[in-house]
Design an enzyme around this catalytic site. Structure first.
Site, PDB file in Angstrom:
ATOM      1  N   GLY A   9       7.523  -1.766   3.165  1.00 49.38           N
ATOM      2  CA  GLY A   9       6.796  -0.851   2.288  1.00 49.38           C
ATOM      3  C   GLY A   9       7.671  -0.159   1.261  1.00 49.38           C
ATOM      4  CG  ASN A  30       7.484  -3.446  -4.038  1.00 49.36           C
ATOM      5  OD1 ASN A  30       7.700  -3.311  -5.237  1.00 49.36           O
ATOM      6  ND2 ASN A  30       8.073  -4.380  -3.312  1.00 49.36           N
ATOM      7  CG  MET A  66       4.336 -10.697   4.293  1.00 52.78           C
ATOM      8  SD  MET A  66       4.778 -11.365   2.681  1.00 52.78           S
ATOM      9  CE  MET A  66       5.559 -12.898   3.187  1.00 52.78           C
ATOM     10  CG  HIS A  84       5.251 -14.519  -5.550  1.00 54.99           C
ATOM     11  ND1 HIS A  84       5.129 -14.772  -4.204  1.00 54.99           N
ATOM     12  CD2 HIS A  84       5.988 -15.531  -6.067  1.00 54.99           C
ATOM     13  CE1 HIS A  84       5.775 -15.893  -3.914  1.00 54.99           C
ATOM     14  NE2 HIS A  84       6.296 -16.377  -5.031  1.00 54.99           N
TER      15      HIS A  84
HETATM   16  C1  GRF Z   1       8.483  -7.687  -2.113  1.00 59.05           C
HETATM   17  O1  GRF Z   1       9.742  -8.142  -2.493  1.00 59.05           O
HETATM   18  C2  GRF Z   1       7.400  -8.465  -2.774  1.00 59.05           C
HETATM   19  O2  GRF Z   1       7.834  -9.182  -3.871  1.00 59.05           O
HETATM   20  C3  GRF Z   1       6.927  -9.438  -1.737  1.00 59.05           C
HETATM   21  O3  GRF Z   1       7.205  -8.849  -0.506  1.00 59.05           O
HETATM   22  C4  GRF Z   1       8.221  -7.875  -0.629  1.00 59.05           C
HETATM   23  C5  GRF Z   1       7.723  -6.628   0.024  1.00 59.05           C
HETATM   24  O4  GRF Z   1       8.707  -5.715   0.313  1.00 59.05           O
HETATM   25  N1  GRF Z   1       5.550  -9.750  -1.976  1.00 59.05           N
HETATM   26  P1  GRF Z   1       8.356  -4.238   0.732  1.00 59.05           P
HETATM   27  O5  GRF Z   1       7.505  -4.292   1.995  1.00 59.05           O
HETATM   28  O6  GRF Z   1       7.621  -3.602  -0.411  1.00 59.05           O
HETATM   29  O7  GRF Z   1       9.664  -3.555   0.995  1.00 59.05           O
END
Ligand code: GRF
Length: 212
Positions: A12, A14, A90, A109
């Site tokens: 998490g 992002n 995912m 992505h």
């Molecule tokens: C990100 O790098 C995104 O590109 C991919 O999964 C990763 C998620 O990371 N879809 P986080 O859970 O936000 O740390």
């Protein structure tokens, strides 16, 4: 104020960048819920720490993917969300779900799509000998990593890089551009019409808005 839901499966980070951007007022919206398909996703703790409602949907509790996605959709609809942000979610969403929320789902992505849809993008770029990599934000349709591209950010790959180097460099860009694109959507500058992404009324090119 517009309402955002974020779907996660893991760290998490992002989500954190988006939460911070909302908190600062950079994104003029509220994250109303965070959904995970993994019980131990650390992102759930991040949300709870700032009292954002969370909900976990486990595949084993449902007969099939359609039922799971229907339940997630009903939960999101109960908040009347304006935008669904996939941030490291995912699990592939069913066509029923993507159609139900058409034009309202964004995903990030870690590759320069259409290159390297799917998993292990850093590894694949390294093995191919690419000299650049990057990340893509796109609208979500029924095709995995296939919807209209909004924005890409490129990063260089240097000769002695390993997977972690490329990932770190790419993630830095993700934390920068995802809040920006979400802001565009929330401010009604970005939309999807007939499968094409529009920014400020103009159709975006196939590779999205180019951002070096
Ligand atoms: C990100 O790098 C995104 O590109 C991919 O999964 C990763 C998620 O990371 N879809 P986080 O859970 O936000 O740390």
């Amino acid at each position: 104020m517009k309402k955002i839901a974020v779907l996660i499966s893991g760290q998490g980070s992002n989500l954190q960048a988006i939460m911070d951007a909302c908190e600062k007022g950079f994104i003029p919206a509220k994250i109303v819920c965070v959904v995970s398909n993994k019980m131990d996703a650390f992102g759930l703790e991040r949300a709870k720490s700032v009292v954002i409602p969370t909900n976990v949907f486990l595949r084993r509790d449902f007969m099939n993917n359609q039922e799971m996605d229907r339940a997630i959709g009903d939960y999101l609809e109960s908040f009347n969300v304006d935008l669904i942000v996939l941030a490291g979610y995912m699990k592939i969403l069913t066509p029923e779900f993507t159609q139900r929320f058409q034009g309202k789902i964004l995903n990030i992505h870690p590759s320069l799509l259409p290159k390297y849809a799917g998993l292990n993008t850093y590894q694949r770029a390294l093995e191919t000998g690419d000299t650049e990599h990057g990340t893509t934000i796109h609208f979500v349709n029924e095709e995995v990593d296939g919807g209209a591209i909004v924005l890409q950010a490129k990063v260089p790959i240097f000769p002695n890089d390993n997977v972690e180097d490329i990932e770190l460099r790419t993630r830095e860009q993700e934390y920068r551009i995802y809040p920006m694109v979400i802001k565009w959507f929330i401010e009604d500058r970005l939309s999807l019409k007939a499968g094409i992404a529009y920014l400020d009324g103009k159709p975006l090119p196939e590779q999205g808005y180019a951002c070096e």
